[in-house]
Design an enzyme around this catalytic site. Structure first.
Site, PDB file in Angstrom:
ATOM      1  N   GLN A 255       0.626  -1.256  -0.007  1.00  0.00           N
ATOM      2  CA  GLN A 255       0.016   0.022   0.009  1.00  0.00           C
ATOM      3  C   GLN A 255       0.949   1.442  -0.017  1.00  0.00           C
ATOM      4  O   GLN A 255       0.554   2.089  -0.882  1.00  0.00           O
ATOM      5  CB  GLN A 255      -1.011   0.049   1.214  1.00  0.00           C
ATOM      6  CG  GLN A 255      -1.811   1.212   1.168  1.00  0.00           C
ATOM      7  CD  GLN A 255      -2.738   1.125   0.021  1.00  0.00           C
ATOM      8  OE1 GLN A 255      -3.700   0.144  -0.038  1.00  0.00           O
ATOM      9  NE2 GLN A 255      -2.776   2.170  -0.889  1.00  0.00           N
ATOM     10  N   HIS A 258       2.045   3.163  -3.274  1.00  0.00           N
ATOM     11  CA  HIS A 258       1.130   3.743  -4.229  1.00  0.00           C
ATOM     12  C   HIS A 258       1.717   5.219  -4.278  1.00  0.00           C
ATOM     13  O   HIS A 258       1.561   5.626  -5.349  1.00  0.00           O
ATOM     14  CB  HIS A 258      -0.298   3.663  -3.552  1.00  0.00           C
ATOM     15  CG  HIS A 258      -0.966   2.629  -4.239  1.00  0.00           C
ATOM     16  ND1 HIS A 258      -1.147   2.318  -5.510  1.00  0.00           N
ATOM     17  CD2 HIS A 258      -1.680   1.686  -3.559  1.00  0.00           C
ATOM     18  CE1 HIS A 258      -2.043   1.360  -5.617  1.00  0.00           C
ATOM     19  NE2 HIS A 258      -2.253   0.680  -4.644  1.00  0.00           N
ATOM     20  N   GLU A 322     -10.159   1.997   3.383  1.00  0.00           N
ATOM     21  CA  GLU A 322     -10.302   1.537   2.095  1.00  0.00           C
ATOM     22  C   GLU A 322     -10.303  -0.070   1.832  1.00  0.00           C
ATOM     23  O   GLU A 322     -11.225  -0.510   1.456  1.00  0.00           O
ATOM     24  CB  GLU A 322      -9.398   2.422   1.166  1.00  0.00           C
ATOM     25  CG  GLU A 322      -9.593   1.927  -0.326  1.00  0.00           C
ATOM     26  CD  GLU A 322      -8.406   2.553  -1.118  1.00  0.00           C
ATOM     27  OE1 GLU A 322      -8.473   2.563  -2.584  1.00  0.00           O
ATOM     28  OE2 GLU A 322      -7.557   3.005  -0.584  1.00  0.00           O
ATOM     29  N   HIS A 323      -8.995  -0.332   2.365  1.00  0.00           N
ATOM     30  CA  HIS A 323      -8.776  -1.831   2.448  1.00  0.00           C
ATOM     31  C   HIS A 323      -8.590  -2.220   3.815  1.00  0.00           C
ATOM     32  O   HIS A 323      -7.935  -1.782   4.613  1.00  0.00           O
ATOM     33  CB  HIS A 323      -7.585  -2.002   1.528  1.00  0.00           C
ATOM     34  CG  HIS A 323      -7.512  -1.764   0.221  1.00  0.00           C
ATOM     35  ND1 HIS A 323      -6.794  -0.472  -0.159  1.00  0.00           N
ATOM     36  CD2 HIS A 323      -7.904  -2.087  -0.950  1.00  0.00           C
ATOM     37  CE1 HIS A 323      -6.828  -0.279  -1.435  1.00  0.00           C
ATOM     38  NE2 HIS A 323      -7.621  -1.320  -1.850  1.00  0.00           N
ATOM     39  N   ASP A 356      -6.791  -6.083  -5.788  1.00  0.00           N
ATOM     40  CA  ASP A 356      -6.198  -5.151  -6.785  1.00  0.00           C
ATOM     41  C   ASP A 356      -6.191  -5.637  -8.205  1.00  0.00           C
ATOM     42  O   ASP A 356      -6.560  -4.892  -9.083  1.00  0.00           O
ATOM     43  CB  ASP A 356      -5.016  -4.632  -6.386  1.00  0.00           C
ATOM     44  CG  ASP A 356      -4.844  -3.307  -5.204  1.00  0.00           C
ATOM     45  OD1 ASP A 356      -5.906  -3.030  -4.850  1.00  0.00           O
ATOM     46  OD2 ASP A 356      -3.997  -3.106  -4.572  1.00  0.00           O
ATOM     47  N   HIS A 415     -51.981  19.184  -6.083  1.00  0.00           N
ATOM     48  CA  HIS A 415     -51.714  17.690  -6.057  1.00  0.00           C
ATOM     49  C   HIS A 415     -52.997  17.032  -5.618  1.00  0.00           C
ATOM     50  O   HIS A 415     -53.381  15.817  -5.740  1.00  0.00           O
ATOM     51  CB  HIS A 415     -50.661  17.531  -5.018  1.00  0.00           C
ATOM     52  CG  HIS A 415     -49.275  17.816  -5.398  1.00  0.00           C
ATOM     53  ND1 HIS A 415     -48.773  18.929  -5.800  1.00  0.00           N
ATOM     54  CD2 HIS A 415     -48.164  16.885  -5.482  1.00  0.00           C
ATOM     55  CE1 HIS A 415     -47.344  18.687  -6.337  1.00  0.00           C
ATOM     56  NE2 HIS A 415     -47.209  17.486  -5.837  1.00  0.00           N
TER      57      HIS A 415
END
Length: 428
Positions: A255, A258, A322-323, A356, A415
């Site tokens: 990770q 990245h 996220e993960h 991934d 209405h």
């Protein structure tokens, strides 16, 4: 990284905080570029490509000849890997197809939903330090399954005006043919507003740097929908004394590489495991080609020792990663307690890399704590649910008076009248 040992709850907000930057100047720059793209179209796009990507482009579109050339540049082994990943992603997303049913809510009142694909979608694929051809599969595959009629893909070229061949190979395998050599903010602007060459789309998908994210958020205010708000990528690993320290360290570093703004959070109930993982991270870090990037990302990262599994799960859910990787003995039981996460990986062998690339789940996921309210990209991301209803005279008899009373109470007389004229008609 920062190490916390048995932190009190009042310290948790500091632990789960993401890196924050002053984005005022960035947002101003993005707004200027977007306005220029909207006003001048292709001409502005080409100027920004020259400025930012150092590419002097005579044509923004990728030609069929370039697609063929790319196919020759990708090894058969990598091509087979892309095909395998595409198959798994396709199988998983096909299983998400919506099956509607007609529901009788009252006698004479029938309601139902139909799933309809978004007709035109735009996909942004980063192509900088790590050209993400896997993201082509993640975004284009469900778009094709959903039935989107027009799929537009933008990705930055290199200084020679060429797109990474693996990106083009993945696009061909996934069935995307409208590909444009445009990166960054100018790509988002081109897809949001449309240019002489690039079609205007209804929704934009895909990750990117802070400029791309800011551009997506700005165009979403008045021009186009986006997949989700997002920030830098992140992972949270939970481990007990049974965890494999080598595996944990590899996951944290996968990770961290990245980007320098990525973040990793390691939470454990074992002091021994914390020390073991820390040493293993240092050892593996020295072997990485992107070790400088990973090392900077680790500066934004935290190792946390907690007293119990309950605290471990509570802190993870507060972080909303996220993960989320559960390297614990009772991972199935802990999985049931996950409330906030983008994608969850269970057991020692379910590394983030599997999701991934090739397990089948989508890797386009909510970051920056947005997993508290958003899910990752799935088949529904490319569809809209349109509701239908049919009423008979019996239906009017069953719900008509209720509609009149509610409309009258809201002081919406027109209405009420729309129902009243029908009630009178069936009572004649």
């Amino acid at each position: 990284m920062i190490i916390y040992r048995n932190p009190k709850r009042e310290v948790w907000p500091d632990i789960i905080a993401r890196p924050r930057l002053n984005l005022t100047q960035l947002n101003d720059t993005v707004a200027t570029v977007l306005a220029d793209i909207k006003a001048r179209g292709d001409e502005a796009v080409r100027e920004y490509e020259l400025k930012f990507d150092k590419a002097a482009l005579t044509s923004l579109a990728v030609s069929e000849q370039e697609m063929d050339e790319a196919e020759q540049l990708v090894s058969n082994e990598l091509r087979d890997a892309i095909i395998l990943a595409h198959h798994n992603i396709k199988v998983f997303h096909i299983s998400q197809r919506f099956v509607g049913q007609k529901v009788k809510t009252q006698e004479g009142v029938v309601c139902w939903q139909k799933s309809v694909a978004i007709e035109r979608v735009g996909l942004y694929i980063p192509g900088g330090t790590a050209p993400l051809f896997s993201t082509v599969l993640m975004l284009a595959t469900p778009a094709k399954i959903a039935g989107c009629k027009e799929i537009v893909l933008c990705t930055p070229p290199n200084s020679e005006g060429k797109v990474n061949p693996a990106i083009l190979m993945a696009a061909r395998i996934a069935g995307v043919s409208k590909i444009y050599k445009i990166g960054g903010v100018q790509a988002i602007g081109a897809m949001a507003y449309g240019t002489e060459t690039v079609p205007k789309v209804y929704k934009i998908f895909g990750p990117g740097n802070q400029y791309v994210m800011a551009a997506k958020q700005q165009v979403s205010l008045d021009e186009v929908a986006i997949d989700m708000p997002a920030g830098p990528s992140e992972v949270c690993v939970l481990a007990d004394d049974t965890a494999n320290a080598e595996f944990v360290a590899a996951d944290l570093l996968s990770q961290a590489e990245h980007g320098i703004d990525s973040q990793v959070l390691f939470i454990t109930t074992s002091e021994a495991k914390l020390n073991e993982v820390q040493k293993e991270v240092e050892r593996q870090l020295q072997q990485l080609p992107r070790k400088e990037i990973a090392a900077k990302a680790l500066d934004n990262s935290r190792y946390v020792l907690v007293n119990s599994v309950d605290e471990m799960m509570a802190l993870s859910n507060a972080y909303a990663p996220e993960h989320l990787i559960l390297q614990v003995k009772d991972y199935e039981q802990l999985a049931e307690r996950v409330v906030n996460a983008g994608s969850v990986f269970l057991g020692a062998y379910a590394c983030e890399s599997a999701g991934d690339y090739a397990s089948g789940t989508n890797h386009t996921l909510p970051t920056h704590g947005y997993a508290t309210a958003y899910n990752g990209v799935n088949l529904d991301s490319y569809c809209r649910k349109i509701t239908f209803q049919h009423l008979t005279e019996d239906g009017i008899r069953h719900i008509g008076r209720a509609v009149e009373l509610m409309a009258e109470a809201e002081q919406l007389d027109a209405h009420k009248n729309a129902m009243s004229v029908r009630i009178r008609a069936i009572n004649k």
